[in-house]
Design a protein around this motif. Structure first.
Motif, PDB file in Angstrom:
ATOM      1  N   VAL A   1       0.874  -1.169   0.000  1.00  0.00           N
ATOM      2  CA  VAL A   1       0.000   0.000   0.000  1.00  0.00           C
ATOM      3  C   VAL A   1       0.914   1.223   0.000  1.00  0.00           C
ATOM      4  N   TYR A   2       0.664   2.112  -0.936  1.00  0.00           N
ATOM      5  CA  TYR A   2       1.492   3.308  -1.082  1.00  0.00           C
ATOM      6  C   TYR A   2       0.743   4.511  -0.508  1.00  0.00           C
ATOM      7  N   TYR A   3       1.470   5.286   0.294  1.00  0.00           N
ATOM      8  CA  TYR A   3       0.918   6.460   0.949  1.00  0.00           C
ATOM      9  C   TYR A   3       1.735   7.690   0.577  1.00  0.00           C
ATOM     10  N   CYS A   4       1.077   8.843   0.543  1.00  0.00           N
ATOM     11  CA  CYS A   4       1.817  10.095   0.422  1.00  0.00           C
ATOM     12  C   CYS A   4       1.583  10.920   1.685  1.00  0.00           C
ATOM     13  N   GLY A   5       2.610  11.696   2.013  1.00  0.00           N
ATOM     14  CA  GLY A   5       2.550  12.579   3.155  1.00  0.00           C
ATOM     15  C   GLY A   5       3.034  13.960   2.752  1.00  0.00           C
ATOM     16  N   ALA A   6       2.525  14.979   3.433  1.00  0.00           N
ATOM     17  CA  ALA A   6       2.898  16.364   3.135  1.00  0.00           C
ATOM     18  C   ALA A   6       3.327  17.062   4.411  1.00  0.00           C
ATOM     19  N   ASP A   7       4.402  17.841   4.319  1.00  0.00           N
ATOM     20  CA  ASP A   7       4.876  18.579   5.490  1.00  0.00           C
ATOM     21  C   ASP A   7       5.665  19.805   5.045  1.00  0.00           C
ATOM     22  N   VAL A   8       5.412  20.937   5.705  1.00  0.00           N
ATOM     23  CA  VAL A   8       6.118  22.176   5.357  1.00  0.00           C
ATOM     24  C   VAL A   8       7.576  22.145   5.818  1.00  0.00           C
ATOM     25  N   ARG A   9       7.922  21.234   6.720  1.00  0.00           N
ATOM     26  CA  ARG A   9       9.278  21.197   7.259  1.00  0.00           C
ATOM     27  C   ARG A   9      10.271  20.562   6.283  1.00  0.00           C
ATOM     28  N   GLY A  10       9.765  19.910   5.267  1.00  0.00           N
ATOM     29  CA  GLY A  10      10.660  19.271   4.318  1.00  0.00           C
ATOM     30  C   GLY A  10      10.488  17.766   4.314  1.00  0.00           C
TER      31      GLY A  10
END
Length: 121
Positions: free
Chosen positions: A93-102
């Motif tokens: 299962v492939y997930y994406c994550g988002a973060d302003v810290r890099g």
């Protein structure tokens, strides 16, 4: 509503290709690094690739280098993971994550729900 939605998974034969999408709603991805992760049954989640907010830093796990390509289209508020020469070991299962810290190893601010990729003949 702030969310990330992955799509593009499916069943593919070894050697085939898939393109995963990570689409954001409720916020703009322009200022966020996006990481792709995967988790196979019985395994811990592992990082696959990451793209910085400015697109100047790309990272790939050794297991996918030369086969996977990460990219973003800010106009569509979407990040892609082009996966070529797929192997059965890519099944997860492939997930994406988002973060302003890099690009992070874990602890992303936002996560998608995941999309299943199965590589099998």
């Amino acid at each position: 509503q702030v969310q990330l939605v992955e799509s593009g998974g499916g069943l593919v034969q070894p050697g085939g290709s898939l393109r995963l999408s990570c689409a954001a709603s409720g916020f703009t991805l322009d200022y966020y690094a996006i990481g792709w992760f995967r988790q196979a049954p019985g395994n811990q989640r592992e990082g696959v690739s990451c793209i910085s907010s400015s697109n100047d830093r790309l990272w790939y796990a050794d297991s996918v280098k030369g086969r996977f390509t990460i990219s973003r289209d800010n106009a569509k508020n979407t990040v892609y993971l082009q996966m070529n020469s797929l192997k059965p070991d890519d099944t997860a299962v492939y997930y994406c994550g988002a973060d302003v810290r890099g690009c992070l190893l874990e602890g992303y601010e936002y996560w998608g729900q995941g999309t299943q990729v199965t590589v099998s003949s």
